[in-house]
Design a protein around this motif. Structure first.
Motif, PDB file in Angstrom:
ATOM      1  N   VAL A   1       0.841  -1.194   0.000  1.00  0.00           N
ATOM      2  CA  VAL A   1       0.000   0.000   0.000  1.00  0.00           C
ATOM      3  C   VAL A   1       0.880   1.250   0.000  1.00  0.00           C
ATOM      4  O   VAL A   1       0.647   2.203  -0.763  1.00  0.00           O
ATOM      5  N   ALA A   2       1.904   1.261   0.853  1.00  0.00           N
ATOM      6  CA  ALA A   2       2.793   2.425   0.944  1.00  0.00           C
ATOM      7  C   ALA A   2       3.498   2.688  -0.375  1.00  0.00           C
ATOM      8  O   ALA A   2       3.641   3.843  -0.797  1.00  0.00           O
ATOM      9  N   GLU A   3       3.960   1.632  -1.050  1.00  0.00           N
ATOM     10  CA  GLU A   3       4.661   1.806  -2.332  1.00  0.00           C
ATOM     11  C   GLU A   3       3.730   2.388  -3.387  1.00  0.00           C
ATOM     12  O   GLU A   3       4.166   3.191  -4.219  1.00  0.00           O
ATOM     13  N   ASN A   4       2.461   2.024  -3.358  1.00  0.00           N
ATOM     14  CA  ASN A   4       1.518   2.567  -4.332  1.00  0.00           C
ATOM     15  C   ASN A   4       1.167   4.018  -4.037  1.00  0.00           C
ATOM     16  O   ASN A   4       1.010   4.817  -4.960  1.00  0.00           O
ATOM     17  N   ILE A   5       1.050   4.369  -2.775  1.00  0.00           N
ATOM     18  CA  ILE A   5       0.774   5.771  -2.432  1.00  0.00           C
ATOM     19  C   ILE A   5       1.966   6.642  -2.795  1.00  0.00           C
ATOM     20  O   ILE A   5       1.813   7.755  -3.313  1.00  0.00           O
ATOM     21  N   ALA A   6       3.171   6.120  -2.562  1.00  0.00           N
ATOM     22  CA  ALA A   6       4.395   6.897  -2.803  1.00  0.00           C
ATOM     23  C   ALA A   6       4.943   6.684  -4.205  1.00  0.00           C
ATOM     24  O   ALA A   6       6.099   7.010  -4.462  1.00  0.00           O
ATOM     25  N   TYR A   7       4.129   6.172  -5.118  1.00  0.00           N
ATOM     26  CA  TYR A   7       4.595   5.876  -6.469  1.00  0.00           C
ATOM     27  C   TYR A   7       5.162   7.133  -7.124  1.00  0.00           C
ATOM     28  O   TYR A   7       4.531   8.187  -7.143  1.00  0.00           O
ATOM     29  N   SER A   8       6.362   7.017  -7.652  1.00  0.00           N
ATOM     30  CA  SER A   8       7.101   8.075  -8.368  1.00  0.00           C
ATOM     31  C   SER A   8       7.667   9.150  -7.450  1.00  0.00           C
ATOM     32  O   SER A   8       8.290  10.104  -7.922  1.00  0.00           O
ATOM     33  N   VAL A   9       7.499   9.009  -6.133  1.00  0.00           N
ATOM     34  CA  VAL A   9       8.086   9.970  -5.189  1.00  0.00           C
ATOM     35  C   VAL A   9       9.376   9.374  -4.648  1.00  0.00           C
ATOM     36  O   VAL A   9       9.367   8.298  -4.051  1.00  0.00           O
ATOM     37  N   ALA A  10      10.488  10.066  -4.852  1.00  0.00           N
ATOM     38  CA  ALA A  10      11.781   9.564  -4.393  1.00  0.00           C
ATOM     39  C   ALA A  10      11.914   9.747  -2.884  1.00  0.00           C
ATOM     40  O   ALA A  10      11.605  10.818  -2.349  1.00  0.00           O
TER      41      ALA A  10
END
Length: 598
Positions: A445-454
């Motif tokens: 879930v966290a990886e999808n929310i933070a998608y494209s954010v370094a």
């Protein structure tokens, strides 16, 4: 990409060599090692001939002419030469094997990345005209087919050519009359190979096309398993898959039958030449016209010359398969990019977010014009809702703003600058989109929310989830923010996926926010909660809300009503209701105050 012909002036092999140019040094080194290996591989028949010459002629042998008079010394020299030649052959075999395999691996790696990178730069219409399964077949199966050829086939072709040239020249020098019989089958074999090659090429292109169709069917069925099961269409889809698989089987069978017939024909040509040399050379050796050692070399070297030609059919088979695959891969790479990035950089921290559509014309490929002279102004920092019936052009406005499609006329400006002049990554980086078609990637879930954010801040991820009204259900998941969502987010409900997509857009913190039916898959309570959050989310940024539910846009600064690609009404919610036009009619229908006309 369909299997339509993309005009090319070069053969697939020439196009492939151009793509191998950056690895020129590796290619040259591999070729040299293959040639040296074959040179040492052809030496043992000569050693056998020298050994026979030593035993038969003793101190009159060829080695004796180099000052080695003792027969035992000559045999020791032959033993030493044999050791050196076998060691050198083994060394270069190891080297060419490593080099060709490395070349195969690096080539498939580079080509796959190059093809995928090019694929990402193609316009959205390209993907709507093609199937993901067929593209997967190109990126995976076709590139792997090329890898297999570079791994083995290229070396086999090089060594075969080297064998024919060196042995042919050597035989012509030693015994030209006998060599003539060795040459006789070669033109037959080569002409037959060219003929088979021309016939095999279209058959293997058909094989690759059928493989793409089969992959497309499998991808569609696996993605649509819920629909298949709900409509009890398993027998139907099994029949369709059987038909695609049978078409692939039959196309492969036609190619196999042709390629399999090639080797027996070659064997008969070789048999004629070998028997002729055995007899003619033998009679010359008996009459003293030909030395026994030379005759021994000719017999052994003839086998080295002719028998490798039996593998020509298999090598050509691999070559044609790989060239058919290479053409599909390179055709994909050569597909023209119609939407090109501008040159002007854009610092999204300085973007105010004013959007203007001025006399914009647009039509989807092969369809009637949708937008004609379309004008729209979205002031900086304002929230503008766009509503209308299905097919009125609401989502098209967003696609044109993101340059997913290119307009045919007019201008689209962001802060007064034409968007085609802006660098494409900067333009799209300044716009956060929550689409109606939510796509979640396999991950947490966290990886999808933070998608494209370094390097995302976990606290920022949680804050975005709270604003999107997603924190509640995320906290209830087994591993909270570390819970895997499954492929396309299939472990979550539609509403949960929608809220994660909204959280992803919030975390992006872009100056322009676009919500395209962002609340379409949530229930009324969640929609009301998201509406409360939007007051904070939309603050100090330009927001475009495309909605079917009018309740989603009722608090917008301005509401635009579209019909058939035109703006027919615009104003605030109360103004449009008082006007009593299209918007008021839609509101009454959705509120249940008026029935839809039958």
């Amino acid at each position: 990409m369909t299997d339509r012909a993309i005009s090319t002036r070069s053969l697939p092999l020439v196009r492939l060599l151009r793509h191998l140019a950056p690895q020129r040094r590796l290619v040259i080194t591999a070729v040299i090692c293959s040639l040296l290996n074959k040179l040492f591989d052809l030496a043992p028949p000569a050693l056998i001939g020298l050994a026979v010459d030593v035993v038969v002629r003793g101190q009159q042998s060829l080695l004796a002419s180099f000052g080695i008079q003792s027969v035992s010394q000559q045999l020791w020299v032959l033993a030493l030469l044999t050791f050196v030649i076998w060691a050198a052959e083994s060394l270069f075999e190891y080297l060419y094997d490593v080099l060709w395999r490395n070349l195969a691996q690096t080539t498939q790696h580079r080509l796959r990345l190059e093809a995928y990178d090019h694929l990402q730069r193609l316009e959205l219409a390209f993907f709507e005209q093609d199937s993901s399964g067929r593209l997967m077949a190109v990126l995976n199966d076709d590139i792997n087919q090329l890898e297999r050829f570079l791994d083995r086939g290229a070396n086999q072709i090089l060594q075969l050519i080297t064998t024919v040239l060196i042995v042919g020249i050597g035989m012509a020098v030693v015994a030209p009359e006998v060599a003539l019989f060795a040459y006789l089958p070669i033109p037959v074999i080569l002409l037959g190979s060219l003929r088979f090659q021309r016939q095999l090429a279209p058959r293997y292109r058909e094989v690759r096309a059928r493989a793409g169709d089969l992959a497309s069917r499998l991808a569609n069925n696996l993605g649509g398993m819920l629909t298949i099961k709900s409509f009890t269409a398993e027998p139907l889809e099994a029949q369709r898959l059987e038909a695609e698989s049978l078409a692939y089987l039959e196309s492969n069978g036609r190619a196999i039958r042709l390629s399999a017939a090639f080797i027996p024909l070659i064997r008969f040509a070789i048999l004629f030449a070998f028997v002729a040399i055995l007899l003619v050379g033998g009679f010359q050796a008996l009459s003293g016209q030909l030395a026994v050692g030379t005759y021994s070399v000719l017999v052994f070297i003839t086998q080295r010359l002719l028998w490798p030609l039996t593998a020509l059919g298999r090598t050509l088979d691999e070559y044609q398969r790989s060239m058919a695959s290479t053409q599909r891969v390179l055709d994909l790479i050569d597909t023209p990019v119609t939407i090109r990035s501008g040159q002007t950089p854009l610092d999204r921290r300085l973007v105010r977010g004013e959007i203007r559509f001025e006399q914009v014309d647009f039509a989807y490929p092969g369809r009637a014009s949708l937008l004609q002279g379309f004008d729209l102004v979205v002031p900086s920092g304002a929230t503008v809702g766009i509503v209308g019936s299905t097919g009125s052009g609401k989502s098209t406005v967003v696609k044109l703003l993101l340059r997913l499609y290119e307009r045919q006329g007019g201008r689209i400006l962001l802060d007064g600058r034409p968007i085609e002049q802006l660098q494409l990554p900067d333009l799209r980086g300044a716009i956060a989109l929550v689409s109606q078609d939510v796509y979640l990637f396999h991950g947490t879930v966290a990886e999808n929310i933070a998608y494209s954010v370094a390097n995302p801040d976990p606290l920022a991820i949680e804050q975005a989830a709270r604003l999107a009204e997603a924190a509640g259900f995320i906290e209830a998941l087994p591993d909270r923010y570390d819970t895997l969502v499954g492929e396309r987010g299939q472990r979550l409900s539609g509403g949960q996926r929608q809220r994660i997509a909204l959280a992803r857009a919030i975390l992006k913190d872009a100056p322009v926010l676009v919500l395209d039916e962002a609340t379409a898959a949530v229930d009324n309570d969640t929609e009301a909660a998201i509406q409360r959050s939007l007051d904070q989310i939309t603050r100090n940024r330009t927001t475009v809300v495309i909605a079917h539910r009018l309740s989603t846009v009722r608090h917008a600064d301005r509401i635009v009503v579209m019909e058939q690609g035109r703006i027919v009404e615009q104003g605030r919610h109360d103004q449009l209701l008082a006007h009593g036009g299209v918007y008021a009619n839609l509101w009454q229908v959705q509120a249940g105050e008026r029935l839809i006309a039958s």
